[in-house]
Design a protein around this motif. Structure first.
Motif, PDB file in Angstrom:
ATOM      1  N   GLY A  64      -5.220   7.408  -0.737  1.00 18.10           N
ATOM      2  CA  GLY A  64      -3.877   7.906  -1.012  1.00 18.10           C
ATOM      3  C   GLY A  64      -2.956   6.803  -1.502  1.00 18.10           C
ATOM      4  N   CYS A  86       5.125   3.524   9.030  1.00 21.37           N
ATOM      5  CA  CYS A  86       3.778   3.031   8.709  1.00 21.37           C
ATOM      6  C   CYS A  86       3.934   1.768   7.855  1.00 21.37           C
ATOM      7  N   GLY A 109       4.006   8.743   9.202  1.00 20.37           N
ATOM      8  CA  GLY A 109       2.945   8.421   8.254  1.00 20.37           C
ATOM      9  C   GLY A 109       3.232   8.750   6.808  1.00 20.37           C
ATOM     10  N   HIS A 157       8.838   4.805   3.860  1.00 21.93           N
ATOM     11  CA  HIS A 157       7.763   5.151   4.791  1.00 21.93           C
ATOM     12  C   HIS A 157       8.341   5.602   6.124  1.00 21.93           C
ATOM     13  N   LYS A 159      -5.314  14.064   2.547  1.00 24.01           N
ATOM     14  CA  LYS A 159      -3.926  13.627   2.580  1.00 24.01           C
ATOM     15  C   LYS A 159      -3.213  14.202   1.358  1.00 24.01           C
ATOM     16  N   ARG A 174      -6.199   7.757   3.790  1.00 25.84           N
ATOM     17  CA  ARG A 174      -4.960   7.053   3.465  1.00 25.84           C
ATOM     18  C   ARG A 174      -5.201   5.919   2.471  1.00 25.84           C
ATOM     19  N   ASP A 198       0.664  12.942   6.123  1.00 27.04           N
ATOM     20  CA  ASP A 198      -0.568  13.121   6.895  1.00 27.04           C
ATOM     21  C   ASP A 198      -1.017  14.576   6.887  1.00 27.04           C
ATOM     22  N   ASP A 201       0.917   0.239   5.856  1.00 27.51           N
ATOM     23  CA  ASP A 201       0.580   0.961   4.622  1.00 27.51           C
ATOM     24  C   ASP A 201       1.592   0.651   3.525  1.00 27.51           C
TER      25      ASP A 201
END
Length: 308
Positions: free
Chosen positions: A215, A243, A279, A240, A192, A212, A167, A246
């Motif tokens: 990203g 998150c 994140g 991760h 990012k 994101r 992040d 994601d």
């Protein structure tokens, strides 16, 4: 049948069930959070959500090198088994623990000159180190000798490809893992940052993404660009730091590229998490030889010069 002991450390950020095996020993890195000293135990004593929620609320955990007493105890324990042993160490480019491990190895071997104990600098960290460990476990169980395992790891480490998104770069800057100038650029652009691990085990900024969603797309494109057609390339690790949605989106994009890959999902542990923050999202796989690629620092310098 395993012919040697394998020593790993908690910075490999793997699910604990993957590394809980016979003849495998774990070194746990220490960290300090809200004035409480703890050991990285793959989130067995604290959940990933609780750890990262505390960071979101303002906690700034710090980390330190491996404790010499723990190193001596583990090294003495493996030597007592009578088997040769290999320690796959967290990158010397990000921690002084490799040098401390080498020093402790020399002291232990001075007292036990008949023993075999090797320390390998993986030049890797987090789930990138973890992917090397996953394959090392397989090679270990195939019956490689300690010397063979060392030779394998010292070559294989250059074929681990990884890219990760954070992040922001403040936690990495605060921990001294990246130059302050790089952190300033990332913050000023309001993007990012995307990073990779260079062949020498240090971190390099590989690009930026505006948001994101872009990203995640960039991470999938990195995989598509760098992956090699081989049996090993069928295994991908997604790491991760709290998150999971994601991580699922990245997994779906990777399966669109190759629906035959085996994806291992893992939480970024508290030691690495202290430096990347909540994140962080990473993709790791077997790919091209890093030593044959254009220097990452040169590539970044060219992008900066062109204003990209």
């Amino acid at each position: 049948m395993a012919q040697c002991n394998l020593i790993i450390d908690s910075c490999c950020d793997l699910p604990p069930e993957l590394v809980d095996r016979e003849d495998v020993y774990l070194l746990k890195f220490p960290y300090l959070m809200d004035e409480e000293q703890s050991l990285d135990d793959f989130f067995q004593s604290i959940s990933a959500k609780e750890f990262y929620d505390r960071m979101r609320k303002g906690s700034t955990p710090s980390t330190s090198q491996l404790d010499m007493q723990q190193l001596q105890e583990v090294f003495d324990e493996v030597i007592a088994t009578g088997k040769p042993s290999v320690y796959l160490s967290f990158s010397s480019g990000l921690s002084g623990s490799y040098d401390i491990a080498c020093m402790m190895r020399d002291q232990v071997l001075a007292a036990h000159p008949e023993a075999e104990l090797y320390v390998v600098d993986t030049h890797l960290a987090s789930v990138a180190e973890g992917l090397l460990v996953v394959e090392a476990l397989r090679q270990h169980e195939k019956g490689l000798t300690a010397q063979e395992l060392v030779q394998w790891a010292e070559e294989a480490r250059y074929f681990i490809n990884e890219e990760f998104m954070v992040d922001d770069l403040e936690a990495l800057r605060r921990g001294g893992r990246i130059p302050g100038s790089v952190a300033v650029v990332g913050g000023a652009l309001d993007v990012k940052p995307l990073l990779v691990i260079a062949p020498d085990g240090t971190l390099s900024l590989s690009g930026v993404a505006r948001g994101r969603k872009k990203g995640i797309k960039a991470l999938a494109e990195f995989f598509s660009r760098q992956v090699q057609e081989s049996t090993l390339a069928q295994t991908v690790v997604i790491g991760h730091s709290d998150c999971p949605k994601d991580a699922q989106r990245l997994k779906e994009q990777l399966h669109k590229i190759n629906d035959n890959i085996l994806v291992i999902e893992s939480s970024i542990g508290p030691v690495i998490g202290s430096h990347v923050g909540p994140g962080m999202l990473a993709v790791v796989f077997w790919g091209s030889d890093k030593r044959e690629n254009l220097s990452l620092s040169d590539r970044i310098a060219r992008k900066v010069k062109k204003g990209e």
